[in-house]
Design a protein around this motif. Structure first.
Motif, mmCIF file in Angstrom:
data_model
loop_
_atom_site.group_PDB
_atom_site.id
_atom_site.type_symbol
_atom_site.label_atom_id
_atom_site.label_comp_id
_atom_site.label_asym_id
_atom_site.label_seq_id
_atom_site.Cartn_x
_atom_site.Cartn_y
_atom_site.Cartn_z
ATOM 1 N N LEU A 84 5.357 21.171 18.094
ATOM 2 C CA LEU A 84 5.023 20.139 19.283
ATOM 3 C C LEU A 84 3.869 19.114 18.826
ATOM 4 C CD1 LEU A 84 5.722 21.973 22.393
ATOM 5 C CD2 LEU A 84 7.115 20.216 21.507
ATOM 6 N N SER A 85 2.847 19.781 18.455
ATOM 7 C CA SER A 85 1.570 19.106 18.073
ATOM 8 C C SER A 85 1.764 18.065 16.827
ATOM 9 C CB SER A 85 0.526 19.961 17.619
ATOM 10 O OG SER A 85 0.757 21.036 16.738
ATOM 11 N N ASP A 86 2.752 18.287 16.188
ATOM 12 C CA ASP A 86 3.083 17.307 15.169
ATOM 13 C C ASP A 86 3.535 15.875 15.448
ATOM 14 O OD1 ASP A 86 4.433 20.035 13.139
ATOM 15 O OD2 ASP A 86 2.373 19.162 13.046
ATOM 16 N N SER A 87 3.867 15.449 16.676
ATOM 17 C CA SER A 87 4.279 14.366 17.314
ATOM 18 C C SER A 87 3.226 13.454 17.215
ATOM 19 C CB SER A 87 4.362 14.655 19.000
ATOM 20 O OG SER A 87 5.649 15.319 19.079
ATOM 21 N N GLY A 88 3.460 11.974 16.577
ATOM 22 C CA GLY A 88 2.512 11.109 16.615
ATOM 23 C C GLY A 88 3.169 9.941 15.829
ATOM 24 N N PHE A 89 2.097 9.020 15.600
ATOM 25 C CA PHE A 89 2.381 7.897 14.789
ATOM 26 C C PHE A 89 2.010 8.002 13.119
ATOM 27 C CE2 PHE A 89 4.145 3.725 14.150
ATOM 28 C CZ PHE A 89 3.114 2.684 14.133
ATOM 29 N N TYR A 90 2.861 8.232 12.400
ATOM 30 C CA TYR A 90 2.624 8.270 11.124
ATOM 31 C C TYR A 90 2.549 6.975 10.029
ATOM 32 C CZ TYR A 90 2.969 13.254 12.052
ATOM 33 O OH TYR A 90 2.694 14.532 12.527
ATOM 34 N N LEU A 91 1.421 6.960 9.635
ATOM 35 C CA LEU A 91 1.616 5.788 8.736
ATOM 36 C C LEU A 91 1.063 5.815 7.248
ATOM 37 C CD1 LEU A 91 -0.938 3.856 11.223
ATOM 38 C CD2 LEU A 91 1.001 2.910 10.592
ATOM 39 N N CYS A 92 1.625 5.197 6.493
ATOM 40 C CA CYS A 92 1.448 5.088 5.017
ATOM 41 C C CYS A 92 0.668 3.852 4.541
ATOM 42 C CB CYS A 92 2.927 5.361 4.209
ATOM 43 S SG CYS A 92 2.776 5.614 2.457
ATOM 44 N N ALA A 93 -0.286 4.182 3.725
ATOM 45 C CA ALA A 93 -1.063 3.063 3.220
ATOM 46 C C ALA A 93 -1.343 3.173 1.745
ATOM 47 C CB ALA A 93 -2.429 3.004 4.036
ATOM 48 N N TRP A 94 -1.536 2.029 1.134
ATOM 49 C CA TRP A 94 -1.807 1.901 -0.265
ATOM 50 C C TRP A 94 -2.992 1.089 -0.680
ATOM 51 C CZ3 TRP A 94 -1.906 -2.353 -3.396
ATOM 52 C CH2 TRP A 94 -1.385 -3.487 -3.115
ATOM 53 N N SER A 95 -3.708 1.402 -1.761
ATOM 54 C CA SER A 95 -4.936 0.490 -2.064
ATOM 55 C C SER A 95 -4.921 0.651 -3.483
ATOM 56 C CB SER A 95 -6.056 1.089 -1.485
ATOM 57 O OG SER A 95 -6.404 2.174 -1.896
ATOM 58 N N VAL A 96 -5.531 -0.434 -4.290
ATOM 59 C CA VAL A 96 -5.667 -0.425 -5.629
ATOM 60 C C VAL A 96 -7.279 -0.162 -5.619
ATOM 61 C CG1 VAL A 96 -5.780 -1.601 -7.496
ATOM 62 C CG2 VAL A 96 -3.799 -1.870 -6.105
ATOM 63 N N GLY A 97 -7.932 0.914 -6.275
ATOM 64 C CA GLY A 97 -9.081 1.432 -6.052
ATOM 65 C C GLY A 97 -9.395 1.973 -4.699
ATOM 66 N N VAL A 98 -10.789 1.536 -4.235
ATOM 67 C CA VAL A 98 -11.058 2.112 -2.989
ATOM 68 C C VAL A 98 -11.523 1.125 -2.050
ATOM 69 C CG1 VAL A 98 -11.713 4.354 -4.235
ATOM 70 C CG2 VAL A 98 -13.251 2.480 -3.997
ATOM 71 N N GLU A 99 -11.041 -0.109 -2.027
ATOM 72 C CA GLU A 99 -11.278 -0.900 -0.999
ATOM 73 C C GLU A 99 -10.169 -1.300 -0.084
ATOM 74 O OE1 GLU A 99 -14.847 -3.462 -3.516
ATOM 75 O OE2 GLU A 99 -13.040 -4.467 -2.852
ATOM 76 N N THR A 100 -9.567 -2.495 0.105
ATOM 77 C CA THR A 100 -8.896 -2.552 1.117
ATOM 78 C C THR A 100 -7.355 -1.995 1.086
ATOM 79 O OG1 THR A 100 -9.429 -5.014 0.999
ATOM 80 C CG2 THR A 100 -7.435 -4.514 2.090
ATOM 81 N N GLN A 101 -7.252 -1.292 2.097
ATOM 82 C CA GLN A 101 -5.679 -0.664 2.364
ATOM 83 C C GLN A 101 -4.731 -1.387 3.012
ATOM 84 O OE1 GLN A 101 -6.720 3.174 4.453
ATOM 85 N NE2 GLN A 101 -6.332 4.167 2.380
ATOM 86 N N TYR A 102 -3.416 -1.336 2.740
ATOM 87 C CA TYR A 102 -2.460 -2.053 3.242
ATOM 88 C C TYR A 102 -1.549 -0.949 3.846
ATOM 89 C CZ TYR A 102 -4.214 -5.703 0.431
ATOM 90 O OH TYR A 102 -5.323 -6.711 0.099
ATOM 91 N N PHE A 103 -1.188 -1.177 5.158
ATOM 92 C CA PHE A 103 -0.402 -0.197 5.849
ATOM 93 C C PHE A 103 1.163 -0.459 5.932
ATOM 94 C CE2 PHE A 103 -3.626 3.029 7.616
ATOM 95 C CZ PHE A 103 -4.641 2.142 7.276
ATOM 96 N N GLY A 104 1.801 0.453 5.999
ATOM 97 C CA GLY A 104 3.562 0.245 6.414
ATOM 98 C C GLY A 104 3.419 -0.012 7.942
ATOM 99 N N PRO A 105 4.567 -0.037 8.228
ATOM 100 C CA PRO A 105 5.142 -0.417 9.583
ATOM 101 C C PRO A 105 5.024 1.076 10.711
ATOM 102 C CG PRO A 105 7.054 -0.183 8.455
ATOM 103 C CD PRO A 105 5.853 0.012 7.391
ATOM 104 N N GLY A 106 4.930 2.298 9.690
ATOM 105 C CA GLY A 106 4.840 3.395 10.699
ATOM 106 C C GLY A 106 6.138 3.980 11.046
#
Lengths: 112, 111
Positions: free
Chosen positions: B83-105
């Motif tokens: 039950l505790s696995d419920s939530g909004f799951y987001l995938c993201a990518w980055s090149v290096g360790v700066e800006t992240q770009y997120f998917g729609p979830g």
């Protein structure tokens, strides 16, 4: 322990005013700090990045400051509009330089 | 230009069932990939990140696992949902360790 805090869970301001959001961190030494905007049911969107050696960064109506002595970043939206209503997240680089740590966010509501 | 895809957008699963969420990135090579979970009204919790094929780092012990079978594919799995696995799951990518770009979830509801 390590913490990232954002000043308030929710902030209401009147249209046209300047919104100021605060991000404080403890026991981190970030090389940079970022701000993201998240709309309900959507993924966060990158807004601005500021590095540890920068005091201030601007982008259109947005301004970010970074004080490594106070361990604090301020995020300003000038001439705020109802379309600016969203949750704003701060994030910094984690200890291993390969991951990110996000604050809990501040939900901003700009009232017409 | 780069794009990130996640599916499904919404998922309702019974407790004890398996899970597989997929994330793919287009338009970039060798990205860093991330899985986050966001509980209702809460901040983003980093679950896994990957700097290359087959390389997975886990941030918190949990009922989930991640795999990266291809350079631009990141999969989040569970053998038995709680039950505790419920939530909004987001995938993201980055090149290096700066800006992240997120998917729609993906909104997951475990009943």
């Amino acid at each position: 322990s390590q913490k990232i805090e954002q000043n308030s869970e929710a902030l209401n301001i009147q249209e046209g005013k300047t919104a100021t959001l605060t991000c404080n961190y403890t026991n981190y030494s970030p090389a940079y700090l970022q701000w993201y905007r998240q709309d309900p049911g959507r993924g966060p969107v990158f807004l601005l990045l500021i590095r540890e050696n920068e005091k201030e960064k601007r982008k259109e109506r947005l301004k970010v400051t970074f004080d490594t002595t106070l361990k604090q970043s301020l995020f300003h939206i000038t001439a705020s509009q109802p379309a600016d209503s969203a949750t704003y997240l701060c994030a910094l680089d984690g200890n291993y330089g390969q991951n990110f740590v996000f604050g809990p966010g501040t939900r901003l509501s700009v009232l017409p | 230009s780069q794009t990130i895809h996640q599916w499904p957008a919404t998922l309702v699963q019974p407790v004890g069932s398996p899970l597989s969420l997929e994330c793919t990135v287009e338009g970039t090579s060798n990205p860093n990939l991330y899985w986050y979970r966001q509980a209702a009204g809460r901040g983003l919790q980093l679950l896994f990140y990957s700097v290359g094929i087959g390389q997975i780092s886990s941030e918190v012990p949990q009922n989930l696992s991640a795999s990266r079978p291809q350079d631009r594919q990141f999969i989040l799995s569970s053998k038995k949902l709680l039950l505790s696995d419920s939530g909004f799951y987001l995938c993201a990518w980055s090149v290096g360790v700066e800006t992240q770009y997120f998917g729609p979830g993906t909104r997951l509801l475990v009943l």
